[in-house]
Design a protein around this motif. Structure first.
Motif, mmCIF file in Angstrom:
data_model
loop_
_atom_site.group_PDB
_atom_site.id
_atom_site.type_symbol
_atom_site.label_atom_id
_atom_site.label_comp_id
_atom_site.label_asym_id
_atom_site.label_seq_id
_atom_site.Cartn_x
_atom_site.Cartn_y
_atom_site.Cartn_z
ATOM 1 N N VAL A 164 0.894 -1.159 -0.043
ATOM 2 C CA VAL A 164 0.024 -0.145 0.039
ATOM 3 C C VAL A 164 0.830 1.211 0.035
ATOM 4 C CG1 VAL A 164 -1.759 1.227 1.173
ATOM 5 C CG2 VAL A 164 -1.787 -1.269 1.475
ATOM 6 N N GLY B 171 -2.712 5.577 0.006
ATOM 7 C CA GLY B 171 -3.511 4.188 0.181
ATOM 8 C C GLY B 171 -3.920 3.560 -1.334
ATOM 9 N N LEU C 122 -3.125 0.399 -3.583
ATOM 10 C CA LEU C 122 -2.894 -0.823 -3.430
ATOM 11 C C LEU C 122 -1.975 -1.276 -4.606
ATOM 12 C CD1 LEU C 122 -5.042 -0.793 -1.350
ATOM 13 C CD2 LEU C 122 -5.824 -3.300 -1.862
ATOM 14 N N GLU D 128 -5.571 -3.303 -8.754
ATOM 15 C CA GLU D 128 -6.651 -3.140 -9.581
ATOM 16 C C GLU D 128 -6.096 -3.583 -11.198
ATOM 17 O OE1 GLU D 128 -9.742 0.150 -11.407
ATOM 18 O OE2 GLU D 128 -8.686 0.553 -9.609
ATOM 19 N N PHE E 48 -3.177 -0.068 8.351
ATOM 20 C CA PHE E 48 -4.364 0.104 7.081
ATOM 21 C C PHE E 48 -5.392 -0.892 7.016
ATOM 22 C CE2 PHE E 48 -5.077 0.130 2.707
ATOM 23 C CZ PHE E 48 -5.322 1.380 2.513
ATOM 24 N N ILE F 68 -6.443 -2.935 5.241
ATOM 25 C CA ILE F 68 -6.284 -3.715 3.962
ATOM 26 C C ILE F 68 -7.264 -4.656 3.342
ATOM 27 C CG2 ILE F 68 -5.056 -5.872 5.298
ATOM 28 C CD1 ILE F 68 -3.948 -4.036 1.845
ATOM 29 N N PRO G 89 -10.880 -4.764 3.742
ATOM 30 C CA PRO G 89 -11.832 -4.066 3.109
ATOM 31 C C PRO G 89 -11.563 -3.026 1.957
ATOM 32 C CG PRO G 89 -11.650 -3.075 5.156
ATOM 33 C CD PRO G 89 -10.695 -4.190 4.919
ATOM 34 N N ARG G 90 -10.351 -2.791 1.986
ATOM 35 C CA ARG G 90 -9.927 -1.940 0.493
ATOM 36 C C ARG G 90 -9.602 -2.914 -0.329
ATOM 37 N NH1 ARG G 90 -8.013 3.150 1.576
ATOM 38 N NH2 ARG G 90 -8.954 4.247 3.138
ATOM 39 N N GLU H 109 -12.816 -3.826 -2.017
ATOM 40 C CA GLU H 109 -13.421 -2.450 -3.055
ATOM 41 C C GLU H 109 -12.829 -2.613 -4.402
ATOM 42 O OE1 GLU H 109 -12.443 1.210 -0.598
ATOM 43 O OE2 GLU H 109 -13.574 0.769 1.058
ATOM 44 N N VAL H 110 -11.485 -2.876 -4.496
ATOM 45 C CA VAL H 110 -10.941 -3.010 -5.534
ATOM 46 C C VAL H 110 -11.617 -4.061 -6.500
ATOM 47 C CG1 VAL H 110 -8.593 -3.267 -6.865
ATOM 48 C CG2 VAL H 110 -8.746 -1.836 -4.621
#
Length: 278
Positions: free
Chosen positions: A41, A45, A47, A121, A148, A150, A152-153, A156-157
């Motif tokens: 990361v 923020g 990834l 992504e 961070f 990681i 949930p992020r 999201e991606v």
């Protein structure tokens, strides 16, 4: 007997710079069943695919940012990381001797110059577009991003890319993250990494609740794999590059082998009986 899956470790990193889309492409060309990559990361923020805490080994960060040692990736924005060359080091270092062996073409060597550090992504989109499968390792994040969010992020991606859940495996030595992932997205398979410390025996009881474990090969002999498989566990081994060692694990019933040399292990695995869809 299901065929043991061949997992291109950080992509086919013996043939291309690790954790780049070029390495993913080489793994796909070699016929690997899936590929594995690591998530880092940036300071803002984003990834990205990255393994080491420091950018030093696999980019030209020391030349571009000479005053920012030790070049920890969490201290750089994505825009700053985008400036880096993540490919030229491979031609310089020839980390697995495959350039010297004539297994990396001059055209590929030239193409690696100037490669960028990919985003997660981009990696998921590549996997989706090739109807492939990826094992995402969620790595411990260095300061200042230890906390961070990681998991949930990442989801999201994943949602933004629209990759099917069955095309993603999540693995980590941080088993609390796997528990979080199971709670948030039970449809995404999680795999517990074990054997972080090379000089300590694996605590198998600590991962009794995980149907699949990814174990350090040096700490998990074939007879242990047989025992675990007999008990209903799926076992993937990392990192297996020797064909003789690979054959022993295949005969022991290993579900998968993480390897830097999918070009060598794919023919071996395909020679075994049966076939498993990744």
């Amino acid at each position: 007997m299901n065929r043991t899956l061949v997992i291109a470790h950080r992509g086919a990193r013996s043939l291309a710079p690790e954790n780049t889309l070029a390495a993913a492409e080489k793994g796909l060309e070699a016929g690997a069943d899936l590929w594995e990559t690591d998530v880092g990361v940036t300071a803002d923020g984003v990834l990205i695919l990255f393994h080491d805490d420091s950018l030093k080994r696999t980019t030209n960060a020391p030349e571009v940012y000479p005053d920012r040692a030790p070049w920890t990736f969490t201290e750089f924005t994505f825009a700053e990381i985008e400036r880096l060359d993540a490919g030229s080091w491979f031609d310089r270092d020839d980390p697995f001797g495959q350039i010297a062996a004539g297994r990396v073409s001059p055209a590929d060597q030239a193409a690696y110059v100037g490669l960028k550090v990919p985003t997660v992504e981009e990696a998921l989109a590549f996997t989706r577009d090739h109807d492939w499968t990826v094992n995402i390792e969620l790595k411990r994040l260095p300061a200042p991003l230890e906390d961070f969010p990681i998991v949930p992020r990442f989801f999201e991606v994943m949602d933004r890319v629209g990759i099917a859940p069955e095309r993603v495996r999540l693995s980590s030595f941080e088993h609390r993250w796997l528990e979080e992932a199971r709670a948030l997205r039970p449809e995404v398979e999680v795999q517990a990494l074990v054997g972080y410390y090379r000089d300590r025996p694996i605590d198998w009881d600590a991962v009794a609740d995980y149907p699949t474990v990814n174990a350090r090969a040096a700490l998990t002999p074939p007879e242990k794999v047989r025992e675990l498989v007999a008990a209903g566990k799926k076992v993937n081994l990392f990192t297996v590059n020797d064909t003789g060692e690979a054959r022993a694990y295949i005969e022991a019933g290993a579900s998968g082998l993480f390897t830097d040399f999918p070009q060598d292990l794919v023919p071996l695995a395909r020679a075994t009986a049966g076939k498993e869809t990744p």
